[in-house]
Enzyme design. Structure first.
Site, PDB file in Angstrom:
ATOM      1  N   ASP A   9      41.207  39.312  38.640  1.00 14.14           N
ATOM      2  CA  ASP A   9      40.124  39.401  39.635  1.00 14.14           C
ATOM      3  C   ASP A   9      40.541  39.851  41.042  1.00 14.14           C
ATOM      4  OD1 ASP A   9      38.834  38.368  37.436  1.00 14.14           O
ATOM      5  OD2 ASP A   9      38.041  36.588  38.432  1.00 14.14           O
ATOM      6  N   LYS A 109      34.137  39.907  32.739  1.00 13.19           N
ATOM      7  CA  LYS A 109      33.739  38.551  32.361  1.00 13.19           C
ATOM      8  C   LYS A 109      32.670  38.040  33.311  1.00 13.19           C
ATOM      9  CE  LYS A 109      37.464  36.496  35.073  1.00 13.19           C
ATOM     10  NZ  LYS A 109      36.611  35.828  36.089  1.00 13.19           N
ATOM     11  N   CYS A 153      40.104  31.142  38.456  1.00 11.98           N
ATOM     12  CA  CYS A 153      40.272  32.077  37.344  1.00 11.98           C
ATOM     13  C   CYS A 153      41.725  32.244  36.907  1.00 11.98           C
ATOM     14  CB  CYS A 153      39.606  33.404  37.682  1.00 11.98           C
ATOM     15  SG  CYS A 153      37.811  33.209  37.748  1.00 11.98           S
TER      16      CYS A 153
HETATM   17  C1  VGL Z   1      36.334  33.075  40.562  1.00  9.89           C
HETATM   18  C2  VGL Z   1      34.804  31.523  41.291  1.00  9.89           C
HETATM   19  C3  VGL Z   1      33.783  32.256  40.732  1.00  9.89           C
HETATM   20  C4  VGL Z   1      37.772  33.510  40.496  1.00  9.89           C
HETATM   21  C5  VGL Z   1      35.322  33.814  40.003  1.00  9.89           C
HETATM   22  O1  VGL Z   1      38.038  34.705  40.263  1.00  9.89           O
HETATM   23  O2  VGL Z   1      38.663  32.636  40.671  1.00  9.89           O
HETATM   24  N1  VGL Z   1      36.071  31.920  41.199  1.00  9.89           N
HETATM   25  N2  VGL Z   1      34.054  33.383  40.101  1.00  9.89           N
END
Ligand code: VGL
Ligand code: ZN
Length: 201
Positions: A9, A109, A153
């Site tokens: 991410d 995702k 994540c």
């Molecule tokens: C994430 C919160 C919501 C992350 C993704 O990438 O850690 N955290 N969506």
């Protein structure tokens, strides 16, 4: 031994000026690029948080404030988030400094509006995203994990990675946490160590 790199991410919304900012996120970019360019990995997989606008993890869609504790028992929670990583928006794009040309695969995702997906391996209700099978099919036995955010994540991806049978290392210099509640980052590191994940610099 065949090693993969999982890059979690690295999207604009998780950087300092983004919608769901991770403190010091941009400080990991040089280290991440060093890993991408290292030649140490047979396969490099990136995950990309990729939500529809009606996603139930967005606090606004529950009539609540961001970072409110919330758990519907069906894959949303333990917190609600600001609107982030909406499909097709600039916030969902990878950070411009990251050498994305090294990515071999991208796993998107969080696409089901009803369910959040912290792990790149499965949604929070358990639905498999196919990553373990992909890596096994490519004869990968060891996985290094880095990216954002350490306490969400990255944590859940690394835990699923070790549970899937891969030798797993977390690259500490290439990750940062949100720290929405005070112990989140320490708890994440402790849980990962106890699960058998090697934490390296
Ligand atoms: C994430 C919160 C919501 C992350 C993704 O990438 O850690 N955290 N969506
Ligand atoms: Zn998300």
């Amino acid at each position: 031994m065949s090693r993969a790199l999982l890059v979690v991410d690295l999207q604009n919304d998780f950087y300092e000026d983004g919608a769901l900012p991770v403190p010091e996120a941009s400080r990991i970019n040089a280290r991440v690029n060093g890993l991408l360019e290292s030649g140490d990995y047979k396969v490099i997989v990136a995950s990309q948080d990729w939500h529809p606008e009606n996603h139930k993890s967005f606090a606004v869609n529950q009539g609540k404030d961001p970072y409110t504790p919330f758990n519907n028992g069906k894959g949303i929670g333990p917190l609600l988030w600001p609107v982030h990583c909406q499909q097709g928006t600039p916030g969902a794009e990878f950070h411009r400094e990251i050498k994305t040309e090294y990515f071999n695969y991208i796993i998107r995702k969080g696409t089901d509006p009803e369910v959040d997906s912290y792990s790149a391996f499965r949604e929070n209700n358990g639905t498999d995203l196919g990553l373990a099978a992909l890596l096994k099919g490519l004869d990968i036995t060891e996985v290094d994990v880095c990216g954002l955010a350490l306490d969400y994540c990255v944590r859940f991806s690394a835990l699923d990675d070790v549970r899937a049978g891969f030798k797993t290392r977390l690259i500490l210099t290439a990750t940062r946490g949100v720290g929405a509640t005070p112990n989140d980052i320490d708890d994440a590191l402790k849980e990962m160590k106890e699960a058998g994940i090697l934490i390296i610099e």
